[in-house]
Design a protein around this motif. Sequence first.
Motif, PDB file in Angstrom:
ATOM      1  N   SER A 372       0.834  -1.205   0.000  1.00 42.93           N
ATOM      2  CA  SER A 372       0.000   0.000   0.000  1.00 42.93           C
ATOM      3  C   SER A 372       0.866   1.250   0.000  1.00 42.93           C
ATOM      4  O   SER A 372       0.606   2.214  -0.732  1.00 42.93           O
ATOM      5  CB  SER A 372      -0.921   0.005   1.226  1.00 42.93           C
ATOM      6  N   ASN A 664      -7.395  -2.802   5.236  1.00 42.52           N
ATOM      7  CA  ASN A 664      -6.693  -4.081   5.123  1.00 42.52           C
ATOM      8  C   ASN A 664      -6.561  -4.742   6.478  1.00 42.52           C
ATOM      9  O   ASN A 664      -6.743  -5.964   6.619  1.00 42.52           O
ATOM     10  CB  ASN A 664      -5.298  -3.866   4.521  1.00 42.52           C
ATOM     11  N   SER A 704      -4.206  -3.645  -2.165  1.00 44.11           N
ATOM     12  CA  SER A 704      -3.200  -2.641  -1.830  1.00 44.11           C
ATOM     13  C   SER A 704      -2.591  -2.026  -3.076  1.00 44.11           C
ATOM     14  O   SER A 704      -2.216  -0.851  -3.084  1.00 44.11           O
ATOM     15  CB  SER A 704      -2.093  -3.272  -0.977  1.00 44.11           C
TER      16      SER A 704
END
Length: 717
Positions: A372, A664, A704
């Motif tokens: 990410s 996440n 991500s």
Amino acid sequence: MNIVRSIPGRIRFAADSPRVMPLLQQKLHQAVSDRQVEIAFVFNPRTGRGLLTFTADEELTRLVLLVVEDVALLVSQPELAPCRTADPGDEEACALPAPGSYTGEERKLESPFMIIARKVGRFYLTRLFMPPMLRPYWTLFTVLPLLLEGLKSLLRGKVNVSVLDAAAIGASLTMRDFGTAGTIHLLLDISETLEDWTREKSRADIAALYSGDNRPVWVMRKDGPVSVDPAALVAGDMVIVRSGSRIPVDGVVADGTAMVNQSSMTGEPMPVKKSIGSEVFAGTVVDEGRIIILSEGVGDETRFAKIARIISESEGLKADIHGQAVRLADKIVPFSFLLSGLVFLLTRNWMKAASVLLADYSCAIKLATPLSVRAAMLEAARRGAVVKGGRHIEVLSKVDAVVLDKTGTLTEARPMVVDICPVNGFSREFVLRNAACMEEHFPHPVAEAIVRKAEEEGLHHEEDHAEVEYILAHGISTTMNGQRMILGSRHFVHEDEGIEIDDAETYIQRCSHSGHSLLYFAVGGRLAGVIALEDPLRPSAHRFVRRLENMGMRRIIMLTGDGYPTAKAVADELEIEEFYAQALPDEKTGLIDRLRDEGYVVAMVGDGINDSAALTRADVGVSMKHGADIAREACDVMITGDRLDSLMDSMEISRKAMRRIRRNFMFIVGSNTLFIGLGLTGIITPAMLALLHNSGTVFTCVHSMRPLLSGGYGQED
């Protein structure tokens, strides 16, 4: 390089490249070091022409000619240069230094790619050639420090990633999976090595910058000027600094007058006149003239050296800040151990319990969170902002106060002619043409602005005038058709030359209120016109400030080393309510510290050496691509184009990246808890549990990287 014209006391030459100028100055200095003479040095890189002026002595003229000829030969054919100006046997004086080698010896660090390649190569070569019976013992020896580190953390009551790493390695060793244990150690070792390399590189670059050029310094003594090592300077020394030389001390001008380029300290784009009583700083450069400085701060006590210390201290503080990924992984570690214990209680199978540590919650966190961050960094780079590390993505997402340097950030740091006001019957074209004709001989920003303006308007300026004379810190003069022409400051034209300027007073007042710099042009004792210059704002500056306001910035502050009228003119035009003028580097860092103490998360935007300390002191420092080397090195975010909007783009990208990381985290915890619960209750098999766990990890990683796969952050998550 060749000689164009030579008369006693005056030599004009031409050179293909300005890179040879430091060598020429060095050779001239060596040639006249035992004589009490001054050689004025002027070179215009735009025209490739230079001028040497000195005492009209035939012997000295022949010596200077020999120096110029030697340098010309040395540049074209170094192996044939006779080096007639050096002492016999002085090979060092005859050596041709490489371009840019005048700043002292620099320590070179090994490439990080070579470090990684060597470690990976050693790891696999060891496994390949080491006898199988010795591999377990070698692996145990290499991973022992990690096991001890995890144990120490556990004894201190901390259950963090170090403990989990140690547990994962311990579980691998218990299951006799020595390859996995060794690979974990290799990856952790590479990470630590790169961190150490980055820290050492930063220290080396700072040391190289602030060590100065290490050239000898001329100091007044009872018997006259003597050359001393910069390290031998003490407070109270009378230091002589000539044209083109860097000032080595902080102090006050005791004698002489010079134009000093102090943009490294104040950010001012134009040279400033320094005369008796004026304060000067180490690290600034004498453009023209000669001054004697009563030194007050030397060595580590100069403002320049103090900036270096601030940078070093700030780098150390920033190195202690953990990124979001590490904190999230630390938070999830206890759950991994709890789950492992739960599996053992339910199954009484220690192998299954140990395997949970290898396929735990933090597995996906460790993979997805860096992805990410990396995706955010790459997307920011596409938008014109290079973010130098993952931890800066997190800080960017929290910024609520922005401090903006003016010169080179909000403005273009490139003076330009904005208006020409002819008076007393002279035409606008006459004023601009002849001003450009005079200024083309001098390589300073104002001269280049006037010449550039004449070229833009197609005005050809033939040299019908006599040789141009430079009057230090005042202006320039010449003669054409029997009439004296002068160009310079109001003080020079009105007070020194006695020329009336009342006819232009209305225009002068209007330009002064606008923060413009003015040059006065006179012919034959009459004012012919006034030339107004300004450092223009970037076209995107106004929109940039408005976007900052719309993003919810609680404070927007402008800093500048320029005077109050110029600062106020820019602040009013950009509608910035809070600004500070004549700000020195330590005052900038003081403002940053006050804002942080008040609870703001501060971004500092600047591009000069004078901004570098504030850049490192701020929570996130932002520099422009054209900024000074130290500013680009010290910053956390570098704008690679001319778009100031790239900063806001990177802020928005960072905010979305942090939201993605939090989502996440929640998905990983929820899905893995569900999968393991289903497995423990027998609804799914261990193989299916592993499949679901790995599928969830892949899904999280793809999520991500979604900005890269979908082409950017154009849509909200």
